[in-house]
Write a protein that holds these residues in place. Structure first.
Motif, PDB file in Angstrom:
ATOM      1  N   LEU A 297       0.863  -1.184   0.000  1.00 33.04           N
ATOM      2  CA  LEU A 297       0.000   0.000   0.000  1.00 33.04           C
ATOM      3  C   LEU A 297       0.894   1.227   0.000  1.00 33.04           C
ATOM      4  O   LEU A 297       1.801   1.343   0.826  1.00 33.04           O
ATOM      5  CB  LEU A 297      -0.912  -0.004   1.221  1.00 33.04           C
ATOM      6  CG  LEU A 297      -1.947   1.119   1.348  1.00 33.04           C
ATOM      7  CD1 LEU A 297      -3.155   0.641   2.163  1.00 33.04           C
ATOM      8  CD2 LEU A 297      -1.366   2.373   1.990  1.00 33.04           C
ATOM      9  N   ALA A 298       0.647   2.136  -0.930  1.00 36.31           N
ATOM     10  CA  ALA A 298       1.462   3.341  -1.034  1.00 36.31           C
ATOM     11  C   ALA A 298       0.613   4.535  -1.424  1.00 36.31           C
ATOM     12  O   ALA A 298      -0.234   4.436  -2.322  1.00 36.31           O
ATOM     13  CB  ALA A 298       2.569   3.156  -2.070  1.00 36.31           C
ATOM     14  N   PRO A 299       0.804   5.697  -0.766  1.00 33.45           N
ATOM     15  CA  PRO A 299       0.171   6.926  -1.260  1.00 33.45           C
ATOM     16  C   PRO A 299       0.926   7.395  -2.502  1.00 33.45           C
ATOM     17  O   PRO A 299       2.139   7.593  -2.467  1.00 33.45           O
ATOM     18  CB  PRO A 299       0.360   7.900  -0.091  1.00 33.45           C
ATOM     19  CG  PRO A 299       1.594   7.425   0.607  1.00 33.45           C
ATOM     20  CD  PRO A 299       1.644   5.934   0.415  1.00 33.45           C
ATOM     21  N   THR A 300       0.215   7.528  -3.610  1.00 33.77           N
ATOM     22  CA  THR A 300       0.893   7.862  -4.863  1.00 33.77           C
ATOM     23  C   THR A 300       0.486   9.212  -5.443  1.00 33.77           C
ATOM     24  O   THR A 300       1.237   9.787  -6.229  1.00 33.77           O
ATOM     25  CB  THR A 300       0.651   6.764  -5.916  1.00 33.77           C
ATOM     26  OG1 THR A 300      -0.756   6.528  -6.052  1.00 33.77           O
ATOM     27  CG2 THR A 300       1.337   5.470  -5.499  1.00 33.77           C
ATOM     28  N   LEU A 301      -0.693   9.712  -5.076  1.00 40.37           N
ATOM     29  CA  LEU A 301      -1.142  11.004  -5.609  1.00 40.37           C
ATOM     30  C   LEU A 301      -1.898  11.782  -4.533  1.00 40.37           C
ATOM     31  O   LEU A 301      -2.852  11.256  -3.940  1.00 40.37           O
ATOM     32  CB  LEU A 301      -2.084  10.805  -6.801  1.00 40.37           C
ATOM     33  CG  LEU A 301      -1.511  10.812  -8.208  1.00 40.37           C
ATOM     34  CD1 LEU A 301      -2.637  10.575  -9.220  1.00 40.37           C
ATOM     35  CD2 LEU A 301      -0.808  12.122  -8.526  1.00 40.37           C
ATOM     36  N   ILE A 302      -1.475  13.004  -4.303  1.00 39.06           N
ATOM     37  CA  ILE A 302      -2.206  13.939  -3.440  1.00 39.06           C
ATOM     38  C   ILE A 302      -2.430  15.194  -4.276  1.00 39.06           C
ATOM     39  O   ILE A 302      -1.477  15.909  -4.617  1.00 39.06           O
ATOM     40  CB  ILE A 302      -1.406  14.305  -2.163  1.00 39.06           C
ATOM     41  CG1 ILE A 302      -0.863  13.046  -1.474  1.00 39.06           C
ATOM     42  CG2 ILE A 302      -2.277  15.122  -1.224  1.00 39.06           C
ATOM     43  CD1 ILE A 302      -1.903  12.123  -0.926  1.00 39.06           C
ATOM     44  N   THR A 303      -3.682  15.459  -4.638  1.00 36.07           N
ATOM     45  CA  THR A 303      -3.980  16.546  -5.566  1.00 36.07           C
ATOM     46  C   THR A 303      -5.164  17.377  -5.082  1.00 36.07           C
ATOM     47  O   THR A 303      -6.016  16.897  -4.334  1.00 36.07           O
ATOM     48  CB  THR A 303      -4.304  16.001  -6.967  1.00 36.07           C
ATOM     49  OG1 THR A 303      -5.407  15.082  -6.871  1.00 36.07           O
ATOM     50  CG2 THR A 303      -3.116  15.270  -7.552  1.00 36.07           C
ATOM     51  N   ASP A 304      -5.222  18.613  -5.541  1.00 29.10           N
ATOM     52  CA  ASP A 304      -6.337  19.504  -5.235  1.00 29.10           C
ATOM     53  C   ASP A 304      -7.558  19.046  -6.024  1.00 29.10           C
ATOM     54  O   ASP A 304      -7.497  18.872  -7.243  1.00 29.10           O
ATOM     55  CB  ASP A 304      -5.973  20.942  -5.592  1.00 29.10           C
ATOM     56  CG  ASP A 304      -6.950  21.950  -5.017  1.00 29.10           C
ATOM     57  OD1 ASP A 304      -8.165  21.768  -5.215  1.00 29.10           O
ATOM     58  OD2 ASP A 304      -6.512  22.918  -4.369  1.00 29.10           O
ATOM     59  N   ALA A 305      -8.663  18.862  -5.321  1.00 30.70           N
ATOM     60  CA  ALA A 305      -9.885  18.381  -5.973  1.00 30.70           C
ATOM     61  C   ALA A 305     -10.964  19.444  -6.028  1.00 30.70           C
ATOM     62  O   ALA A 305     -12.134  19.137  -6.249  1.00 30.70           O
ATOM     63  CB  ALA A 305     -10.405  17.149  -5.241  1.00 30.70           C
ATOM     64  N   GLY A 306     -10.628  20.702  -5.796  1.00 36.44           N
ATOM     65  CA  GLY A 306     -11.623  21.764  -5.822  1.00 36.44           C
ATOM     66  C   GLY A 306     -12.354  21.881  -4.508  1.00 36.44           C
ATOM     67  O   GLY A 306     -12.254  22.886  -3.805  1.00 36.44           O
ATOM     68  N   ASP A 307     -13.098  20.819  -4.144  1.00 32.73           N
ATOM     69  CA  ASP A 307     -13.845  20.837  -2.898  1.00 32.73           C
ATOM     70  C   ASP A 307     -13.055  20.199  -1.760  1.00 32.73           C
ATOM     71  O   ASP A 307     -13.589  19.966  -0.681  1.00 32.73           O
ATOM     72  CB  ASP A 307     -15.177  20.109  -3.067  1.00 32.73           C
ATOM     73  CG  ASP A 307     -14.990  18.681  -3.561  1.00 32.73           C
ATOM     74  OD1 ASP A 307     -13.891  18.351  -4.046  1.00 32.73           O
ATOM     75  OD2 ASP A 307     -15.955  17.902  -3.475  1.00 32.73           O
ATOM     76  N   GLY A 308     -11.793  19.928  -2.016  1.00 33.42           N
ATOM     77  CA  GLY A 308     -10.948  19.333  -0.990  1.00 33.42           C
ATOM     78  C   GLY A 308      -9.653  18.829  -1.596  1.00 33.42           C
ATOM     79  O   GLY A 308      -9.206  19.314  -2.639  1.00 33.42           O
ATOM     80  N   VAL A 309      -9.062  17.848  -0.954  1.00 25.63           N
ATOM     81  CA  VAL A 309      -7.834  17.225  -1.448  1.00 25.63           C
ATOM     82  C   VAL A 309      -8.129  15.763  -1.731  1.00 25.63           C
ATOM     83  O   VAL A 309      -8.690  15.053  -0.888  1.00 25.63           O
ATOM     84  CB  VAL A 309      -6.693  17.354  -0.415  1.00 25.63           C
ATOM     85  CG1 VAL A 309      -5.530  16.452  -0.786  1.00 25.63           C
ATOM     86  CG2 VAL A 309      -6.224  18.798  -0.326  1.00 25.63           C
ATOM     87  N   GLN A 310      -7.756  15.310  -2.919  1.00 23.98           N
ATOM     88  CA  GLN A 310      -7.969  13.912  -3.289  1.00 23.98           C
ATOM     89  C   GLN A 310      -6.714  13.105  -2.972  1.00 23.98           C
ATOM     90  O   GLN A 310      -5.609  13.455  -3.388  1.00 23.98           O
ATOM     91  CB  GLN A 310      -8.316  13.788  -4.765  1.00 23.98           C
ATOM     92  CG  GLN A 310      -8.766  12.396  -5.169  1.00 23.98           C
ATOM     93  CD  GLN A 310      -9.258  12.352  -6.592  1.00 23.98           C
ATOM     94  OE1 GLN A 310      -8.466  12.288  -7.527  1.00 23.98           O
ATOM     95  NE2 GLN A 310     -10.575  12.397  -6.771  1.00 23.98           N
ATOM     96  N   VAL A 311      -6.906  12.027  -2.236  1.00 28.11           N
ATOM     97  CA  VAL A 311      -5.824  11.133  -1.850  1.00 28.11           C
ATOM     98  C   VAL A 311      -6.003   9.820  -2.602  1.00 28.11           C
ATOM     99  O   VAL A 311      -7.069   9.209  -2.548  1.00 28.11           O
ATOM    100  CB  VAL A 311      -5.831  10.868  -0.327  1.00 28.11           C
ATOM    101  CG1 VAL A 311      -4.767   9.853   0.051  1.00 28.11           C
ATOM    102  CG2 VAL A 311      -5.626  12.178   0.435  1.00 28.11           C
TER     103      VAL A 311
END
Length: 525
Positions: free
Chosen positions: A381-395
């Motif tokens: 299991l690895a966190p690979t993308l943390i991006t701005d989703a407009g209404d929050g942050v998408q993990v």
């Protein structure tokens, strides 16, 4: 990750996480691996004597096309793919091979003299598309094959999967030159969206007669008989607004990663209102972490740039996860030198990562989600993308799951862990999406011993055994599909990394083994 949530592949470092993947596949009960025939060895010798440089020259041509998926385009509509296919087809025809363009799929074949439409086939499965590359992280353009002094051929697709395509072409050419009497057609299938969308290939296979024995050139040696299932947890952490005093340090921004199946090489955080004590504490902690950190004063605040090491997300042990380690850097200390951050969106993201992921590789903190299989090894299991989703942050969390648990059980355990964190933190996670890919385990492929024999002969490996990988390759869609290279066991796989390469020596060895293997398989009744 691709729209079908099904990328690939490889487990290539000899590490604790892969020890169990090197255990013999007891269920398969392979027989004694046979030494390749004289016909196979002669054809392999001929191939490397005549076509080693030619395959490198062809690889250079193929790497020159930026065949990554583009928004709003498909391999049928993207002019780059059209040019790539045209160049590939021209080269194949120059080598005396037959070519069929089916849009998303190109078929390149070598048939016995007088072969009819119903002749048996040997399938060779590859792909012509590549993952994105960040040019700023390469010593030259990712789409220009360059050679280092120590024999590395660097370029996007060099190992994954344009190198194997070039090698397969010249293996087929050498077999054609050798005059070996074949009993099966050798059919090289080049799919154009393996990294982004498997649905067109599934549609193609509804009317295409697959070979009854197949090899995929998209993983690792000796022979892959097990692949974990590509899996994903994606969720949104809500946008949070806080009001604090002008002297209160605030974590205002946190993001990182390039695409879902890559261990992120870069991550970035921004702190407003930093004080000297905080900066000193962060710099002191950073010295003990495996990431490179740059602290830059900017108008928005103190920006921390974290640089790790990109790797294929199926082998997280080969990388240094910049996202995970930057989150660890920002963990509050007991003495308050790194404070409890006001719960901004960025702070909530960091807390989520530190609470449920950490810097481990196997979901140790994600409730009871982690587990292992004796042959396939542990789930990663690895966190690979943390991006701005407009209404929050998408993990986005990328997982590779072995056999042993059902999707329903995994979903229940994942949701329980997320729910527990929400209740502890008083935060509501939204838009939770999970996908649990299906692991593959092949127990009785008729050509396993042949491939093991070829590998054992050309690498001087006594009694080689099949292995499992963190995978997910197109092998899952074909009958009796065993992955056979191009990467050696115990050697870091560089596909999906920001410094992808294959060596001259590896290309030579691949050309020997692919030629010998195809002769052996194509001479079968």
């Amino acid at each position: 990750m691709p729209t079908t949530n099904m990328t690939k592949k490889h487990s290539t470092s000899f590490s604790l996480s892969r020890l169990s993947a090197l255990i013999p596949l007891m269920l398969a009960m392979p027989g004694v691996a046979a030494v390749p025939s004289q016909d196979a060895q002669k054809a392999a010798d001929y191939a490397v004597a005549h076509y080693q440089q030619a395959q490198i020259d062809t690889l250079k041509t193929l790497v020159g096309y930026d065949t990554r998926a583009r928004e709003g385009l498909t391999p049928d509509t993207d002019p780059v793919f059209a040019d790539f296919k045209r160049a590939l087809g021209v080269k194949a025809r120059m080598l005396g091979l037959d070519v069929e363009d089916h849009g998303y799929v190109m078929l390149i074949s070598l048939s016995p003299e007088g072969a009819g439409a119903n002749i048996k086939k040997v399938g060779v499965i590859t792909h012509g598309d590549v993952q994105p590359a960040d040019p700023s992280l390469w010593p030259q353009s990712p789409y220009e094959l360059t050679e280092t002094a120590d024999g590395k051929l660097v370029g996007r697709g060099a190992e994954d999967d344009k190198g194997p395509i070039a090698t397969a072409l010249y293996a087929m050419k050498a077999i054609k030159d050798s005059g070996v009497v074949l009993k099966r057609r050798i059919e090289l299938l080049v799919y154009m969206a393996e990294e982004s969308d498997w649905d067109p290939l599934k549609a193609f296979l509804k009317t295409y007669q697959s070979a009854d024995i197949n090899i995929t050139l998209d993983a690792e040696y000796p022979v892959v008989t097990g692949e974990k299932g590509w899996s994903q947890i994606k969720l949104t952490l809500p946008r949070v607004m806080v009001k604090v005093g002008a002297d209160t340090p605030v974590l205002q921004y946190f993001a990182g990663g390039s695409f879902a199946s890559q261990i992120p090489q870069q991550a970035r955080a921004v702190i407003q209102n930093p004080n000297p004590e905080l900066v000193a504490a962060l710099k002191a902690r950073a010295k003990a972490l495996p990431i490179k950190t740059d602290f830059v004063d900017e108008p928005l605040g103190l920006t921390i740039h974290a640089t790790g090491k990109a790797a294929h997300s199926s082998t997280p042990e080969d990388g240094i996860n910049a996202v995970a380690y930057l989150a660890a850097l920002l963990t509050p200390t007991a003495d308050g030198s790194i404070p409890q951050w006001p719960m901004t969106t960025a702070a909530v993201t960091v807390d989520f990562l530190n609470s449920l992921v950490g810097t481990g590789l196997f979901g140790e903190r994600f409730g009871k989600l982690g587990y292992s299989d004796e042959f396939m090894g542990p789930m990663t299991l690895a966190p690979t993308l943390i991006t701005d989703a407009g209404d929050g942050v998408q993990v986005t969390l990328n997982l590779r799951r072995p056999v042993g648990r059902t999707p329903e059980a995994l979903d229940k355990l994942a949701m329980a862990a997320i729910q527990g964190w929400q209740e502890t933190k008083g935060t509501q996670v939204t838009d939770i999406e999970t996908y649990w890919g299906t692991p593959m385990l092949i127990e009785d492929a008729p050509h396993l011993d042949t491939l093991l024999g070829v590998y054992g002969h050309y690498t001087n490996t006594p009694d080689p055994k099949p292995i499992a990988i963190g995978g997910s390759t197109n092998a899952k869609l074909f009958p009796n599909a065993l992955s056979f290279g191009p990467a050696m066991p115990g050697v870091e796989y560089t596909g999906h990394s920001e410094y992808e390469f294959i060596t001259r020596d590896q290309l030579k060895l691949n050309l020997e083994m692919y030629t010998a293997a195809l002769v052996e398989l194509a001479m079968r009744e």
